[in-house]
Design a protein around this motif. Structure first.
Motif, PDB file in Angstrom:
ATOM      1  N   ALA A  96       1.322  -1.417   0.256  1.00 18.10           N
ATOM      2  CA  ALA A  96       0.041  -0.159   0.294  1.00 18.10           C
ATOM      3  C   ALA A  96       1.117   0.924  -0.228  1.00 18.10           C
ATOM      4  CB  ALA A  96      -0.586   0.068   1.371  1.00 18.10           C
ATOM      5  N   MET A  97       1.855   1.424   0.772  1.00 21.43           N
ATOM      6  CA  MET A  97       2.368   2.462   0.923  1.00 21.43           C
ATOM      7  C   MET A  97       3.888   2.783  -0.189  1.00 21.43           C
ATOM      8  SD  MET A  97       1.849   3.711   3.904  1.00 21.43           S
ATOM      9  CE  MET A  97       3.375   5.270   3.956  1.00 21.43           C
ATOM     10  N   ARG A  98       3.835   1.460  -1.028  1.00 23.98           N
ATOM     11  CA  ARG A  98       4.291   2.106  -2.777  1.00 23.98           C
ATOM     12  C   ARG A  98       3.584   3.267  -3.547  1.00 23.98           C
ATOM     13  NH1 ARG A  98       7.922  -0.795  -5.387  1.00 23.98           N
ATOM     14  NH2 ARG A  98       6.470  -0.717  -7.066  1.00 23.98           N
ATOM     15  N   HIS A  99       2.688   3.009  -2.667  1.00 30.21           N
ATOM     16  CA  HIS A  99       1.693   4.421  -3.969  1.00 30.21           C
ATOM     17  C   HIS A  99       1.290   5.433  -2.966  1.00 30.21           C
ATOM     18  CE1 HIS A  99       1.754   0.978  -6.949  1.00 30.21           C
ATOM     19  NE2 HIS A  99       1.655   0.582  -5.764  1.00 30.21           N
ATOM     20  N   PHE A 100       1.401   5.429  -1.552  1.00 36.75           N
ATOM     21  CA  PHE A 100       0.492   6.315  -0.465  1.00 36.75           C
ATOM     22  C   PHE A 100       2.111   7.423   0.115  1.00 36.75           C
ATOM     23  CE2 PHE A 100      -1.676   7.607   2.335  1.00 36.75           C
ATOM     24  CZ  PHE A 100      -2.998   8.132   1.766  1.00 36.75           C
ATOM     25  N   GLY A 101       3.004   6.925  -0.487  1.00 33.29           N
ATOM     26  CA  GLY A 101       4.436   7.889   0.282  1.00 33.29           C
ATOM     27  C   GLY A 101       5.466   7.965   0.074  1.00 33.29           C
ATOM     28  N   PRO A 102       6.248   8.425   0.577  1.00 33.06           N
ATOM     29  CA  PRO A 102       7.644   8.107   0.659  1.00 33.06           C
ATOM     30  C   PRO A 102       8.066   6.152   0.954  1.00 33.06           C
ATOM     31  CG  PRO A 102       7.291   9.661   1.102  1.00 33.06           C
ATOM     32  CD  PRO A 102       6.961   8.906   1.159  1.00 33.06           C
ATOM     33  N   PRO A 103       8.945   6.139   0.590  1.00 28.82           N
ATOM     34  CA  PRO A 103      10.176   6.995  -0.646  1.00 28.82           C
ATOM     35  C   PRO A 103       9.539   6.334  -2.195  1.00 28.82           C
ATOM     36  CG  PRO A 103      10.685   4.508  -0.454  1.00 28.82           C
ATOM     37  CD  PRO A 103       9.187   4.713   0.563  1.00 28.82           C
ATOM     38  N   HIS A 104       8.852   5.692  -2.642  1.00 30.81           N
ATOM     39  CA  HIS A 104       8.053   5.319  -4.086  1.00 30.81           C
ATOM     40  C   HIS A 104       7.356   6.291  -4.743  1.00 30.81           C
ATOM     41  CE1 HIS A 104       9.952   1.281  -3.654  1.00 30.81           C
ATOM     42  NE2 HIS A 104       9.448   1.321  -2.000  1.00 30.81           N
ATOM     43  N   THR A 105       6.300   7.203  -3.465  1.00 32.48           N
ATOM     44  CA  THR A 105       5.659   8.197  -4.029  1.00 32.48           C
ATOM     45  C   THR A 105       5.677   9.537  -3.267  1.00 32.48           C
ATOM     46  OG1 THR A 105       4.311   7.271  -3.100  1.00 32.48           O
ATOM     47  CG2 THR A 105       4.014   6.462  -5.412  1.00 32.48           C
ATOM     48  N   PRO A 106       6.473   9.783  -3.110  1.00 34.88           N
ATOM     49  CA  PRO A 106       7.512  10.864  -2.172  1.00 34.88           C
ATOM     50  C   PRO A 106       6.579  12.365  -2.607  1.00 34.88           C
ATOM     51  CG  PRO A 106       8.924  10.695  -3.940  1.00 34.88           C
ATOM     52  CD  PRO A 106       7.989   9.570  -3.936  1.00 34.88           C
ATOM     53  N   GLY A 107       6.020  12.574  -3.530  1.00 34.73           N
ATOM     54  CA  GLY A 107       5.134  13.812  -4.014  1.00 34.73           C
ATOM     55  C   GLY A 107       3.585  13.416  -3.988  1.00 34.73           C
ATOM     56  N   LEU A 108       3.015  12.388  -3.300  1.00 36.01           N
ATOM     57  CA  LEU A 108       1.571  12.240  -3.712  1.00 36.01           C
ATOM     58  C   LEU A 108       1.120  13.958  -2.935  1.00 36.01           C
ATOM     59  CD1 LEU A 108      -0.765   9.725  -4.065  1.00 36.01           C
ATOM     60  CD2 LEU A 108      -0.532   9.824  -1.660  1.00 36.01           C
ATOM     61  N   VAL A 109       1.283  13.508  -1.484  1.00 34.79           N
ATOM     62  CA  VAL A 109       0.293  14.593  -0.693  1.00 34.79           C
ATOM     63  C   VAL A 109       0.280  15.814  -1.930  1.00 34.79           C
ATOM     64  CG1 VAL A 109       0.004  15.716   1.036  1.00 34.79           C
ATOM     65  CG2 VAL A 109       0.213  13.346   1.263  1.00 34.79           C
ATOM     66  N   THR A 110       2.053  16.330  -1.812  1.00 35.08           N
ATOM     67  CA  THR A 110       1.954  17.504  -1.936  1.00 35.08           C
ATOM     68  C   THR A 110       1.137  17.363  -3.361  1.00 35.08           C
ATOM     69  OG1 THR A 110       3.872  17.739  -1.247  1.00 35.08           O
ATOM     70  CG2 THR A 110       4.165  18.850  -3.259  1.00 35.08           C
ATOM     71  N   ALA A 111       1.286  16.713  -4.247  1.00 40.25           N
ATOM     72  CA  ALA A 111       0.633  16.936  -5.706  1.00 40.25           C
ATOM     73  C   ALA A 111      -1.292  17.356  -5.462  1.00 40.25           C
ATOM     74  CB  ALA A 111       0.391  15.484  -6.207  1.00 40.25           C
ATOM     75  N   LEU A 112      -1.409  16.496  -4.321  1.00 42.19           N
ATOM     76  CA  LEU A 112      -2.754  16.919  -4.210  1.00 42.19           C
ATOM     77  C   LEU A 112      -3.088  18.197  -3.629  1.00 42.19           C
ATOM     78  CD1 LEU A 112      -4.090  13.216  -2.081  1.00 42.19           C
ATOM     79  CD2 LEU A 112      -4.482  14.436  -4.134  1.00 42.19           C
ATOM     80  N   GLU A 113      -1.999  19.538  -2.942  1.00 42.68           N
ATOM     81  CA  GLU A 113      -2.653  20.041  -2.540  1.00 42.68           C
ATOM     82  C   GLU A 113      -4.027  21.087  -3.487  1.00 42.68           C
ATOM     83  OE1 GLU A 113       0.429  22.420  -0.564  1.00 42.68           O
ATOM     84  OE2 GLU A 113       1.321  20.325   0.608  1.00 42.68           O
ATOM     85  N   PRO A 114      -2.891  21.541  -4.800  1.00 45.33           N
ATOM     86  CA  PRO A 114      -4.198  22.206  -6.040  1.00 45.33           C
ATOM     87  C   PRO A 114      -5.169  21.943  -4.912  1.00 45.33           C
ATOM     88  CG  PRO A 114      -2.284  22.417  -6.422  1.00 45.33           C
ATOM     89  CD  PRO A 114      -1.991  21.395  -5.789  1.00 45.33           C
ATOM     90  N   ASP A 115      -5.202  20.163  -4.897  1.00 37.49           N
ATOM     91  CA  ASP A 115      -7.350  20.526  -4.965  1.00 37.49           C
ATOM     92  C   ASP A 115      -7.805  19.826  -3.746  1.00 37.49           C
ATOM     93  OD1 ASP A 115      -7.302  18.960  -7.817  1.00 37.49           O
ATOM     94  OD2 ASP A 115      -6.086  17.426  -7.121  1.00 37.49           O
ATOM     95  N   LEU A 116      -6.520  19.812  -2.917  1.00 31.31           N
ATOM     96  CA  LEU A 116      -7.619  20.201  -1.459  1.00 31.31           C
ATOM     97  C   LEU A 116      -7.477  21.171  -1.475  1.00 31.31           C
ATOM     98  CD1 LEU A 116      -4.472  17.921   0.513  1.00 31.31           C
ATOM     99  CD2 LEU A 116      -6.947  17.096  -0.277  1.00 31.31           C
ATOM    100  N   THR A 117      -6.890  22.793  -1.384  1.00 32.32           N
ATOM    101  CA  THR A 117      -7.506  23.138  -1.579  1.00 32.32           C
ATOM    102  C   THR A 117      -8.018  24.228  -2.321  1.00 32.32           C
ATOM    103  OG1 THR A 117      -5.021  24.549  -0.827  1.00 32.32           O
ATOM    104  CG2 THR A 117      -6.198  26.267  -1.235  1.00 32.32           C
TER     105      THR A 117
END
Length: 406
Positions: A96-117
């Protein structure tokens, strides 16, 4: 250390009349860090002991290791990895973490920020001009559902159905047979089944069609641990939905309640937007979204603070009590966003540390920052507000707020 039976104290904590302020009762409970109950279970309430036991490999998350196993809420379906032990837990969590955060997808949350805002902004746009809003109904509840739908790849046209299922499922978590109609529980059971079937259909559609959403990634990824089965993907999605949604709703709502009770800090946040990062960490300690892990099972005899907990015993972990322990935190009943060394237990610890924690943090940071920036002279209509029934997932069921100096 001698354990003491404290059924009256635990009963008072679990009783709904204490929901608005359980902290004085936690202080009493901490006088006996490991307390045996009349039914043979054990309650752990102090920071040091909680931190130790959360890292103890002799504590199980699998109901089958209880001497008197309780029924699983997941029935005959594949359990989520939060209810598993190593090595299966570790394998599924890694996948699960391979697709949800570091080290494999470190930019997931950052990439979501425009949509969150944008999502928060849209919800607050709908509140424009209203003298009264409900932080729960108008923002904290719908926001995480939209985020999770986006993450999973739920088509926008299906979001209304998805929201109904989530609503029925979440309501059933607080089911009280003494006061609630049986329909509330039945609706939750049906929603769980409908949701699993719906997610199963989405997973089936994703096979052979790689994409950016979480379901597509899990359905098509062959990493070092292989590929999740469809049932494992559905259970992981359910975990993200239920645990992630409730954590975020309570974190945002408890956060706004705390800020309205501390107007000096609210005003400071308005002028110092970056304060929101340490402020959310302090909220996770001071008013956490999850208060209790209601059970773990002892694999074998476990010694905690000189107390032997026998094999098969149920162990209740009072996380919120540990995060207010004066032996670990200076002046723990004071809300201090400048607090240093804030190693709270708000997201647990050890191998079951909340895997959606980084997303929940960012959702709360954006939501609270935008609420403080956009609400005009907000004030509480009721203090304390009405709380949901659950002592585990503790937070207001509604948080009515006046603005415009109303």
């Amino acid at each position: 250390m001698t354990t003491t039976e404290t059924p009256d104290m635990l009963h008072r904590i679990l009783d709904y009349s204490s929901r608005s302020d359980p902290y004085p009762l936690y202080a009493e409970l901490r006088k006996t860090p490991v307390a045996r109950q009349e039914d043979g279970s054990y309650v752990i309430s102090t920071y040091r002991e909680l931190a130790d036991i959360l890292h103890n490999p002799h504590l199980s998350s699998d109901v089958r290791h209880l001497a008197h196993p309780m029924p699983s809420s997941e029935g005959s379906t594949t359990p989520a990895f939060i209810n598993m032990d190593p090595p299966e837990h570790d394998r599924l969590r890694r996948m699960a973490m391979r697709h949800f955060g570091p080290p494999h997808t470190p930019g997931l949350v950052t990439a979501l920020e425009p949509d969150l805002t944008a999502t928060v902004g849209g919800l607050l746009d709908d509140c424009a001009g209203k003298e009264q809003i409900d932080i729960v109904d108008d923002l904290a509840y719908p926001f995480p559902v939209s985020v999770i739908c986006h993450l999973l790849g739920v088509p926008r046209e299906d979001e209304p159905r998805f929201r109904v299922w989530v609503n029925d499922l979440i309501n059933s978590i607080d089911y009280d047979p003494r006061t609630d109609p049986k329909e509330k529980l039945e609706n939750g059971v049906q929603a769980r089944q409908d949701l699993r079937e719906y997610l199963g259909g989405l997973v089936e559609q994703r096979h052979g069609h790689p994409g950016d959403d979480l379901l597509a990634r899990l359905a098509n990824d062959d990493g070092p641990d292989g590929r999740m089965t469809d049932e494992e993907i559905i259970s992981t999605a359910n975990l993200l939905l239920i645990a992630g949604h409730e954590t975020t709703v309570n974190l945002i709502t408890n956060g706004m309640l705390t800020l309205l009770r501390h107007p000096d800090i609210l005003e400071r946040l308005r002028g110092e937007p970056d304060l929101v990062v340490p402020l959310v960490e302090e909220l996770l300690r001071y008013e956490p979204p999850v208060h209790i892990i209601p059970w773990r099972a002892a694999y074998s005899d476990v010694t905690v603070a000189d107390t032997v907990i026998p094999k098969g015993s149920q162990v209740m972990l009072m996380l919120a009590s540990g995060s207010r322990d004066p032996d670990r935190f200076h002046d723990p009943d004071r809300f201090d966003p400048d607090r240093r060394d804030n190693q709270h237990l708000g997201f647990g610890s050890g191998i079951h540390l909340c895997f959606g924690g980084p997303l929940a943090r960012r959702e709360a940071q954006i939501a609270l920052g935008e609420l403080v920036r956009r609400l005009d002279r907000p004030s509480l209509i009721a203090d304390p507000p009405p709380y949901r029934r659950s002592p585990v997932l503790r937070g207001p069921i509604h948080l009515p707020v006046e603005q415009n100096g109303g």
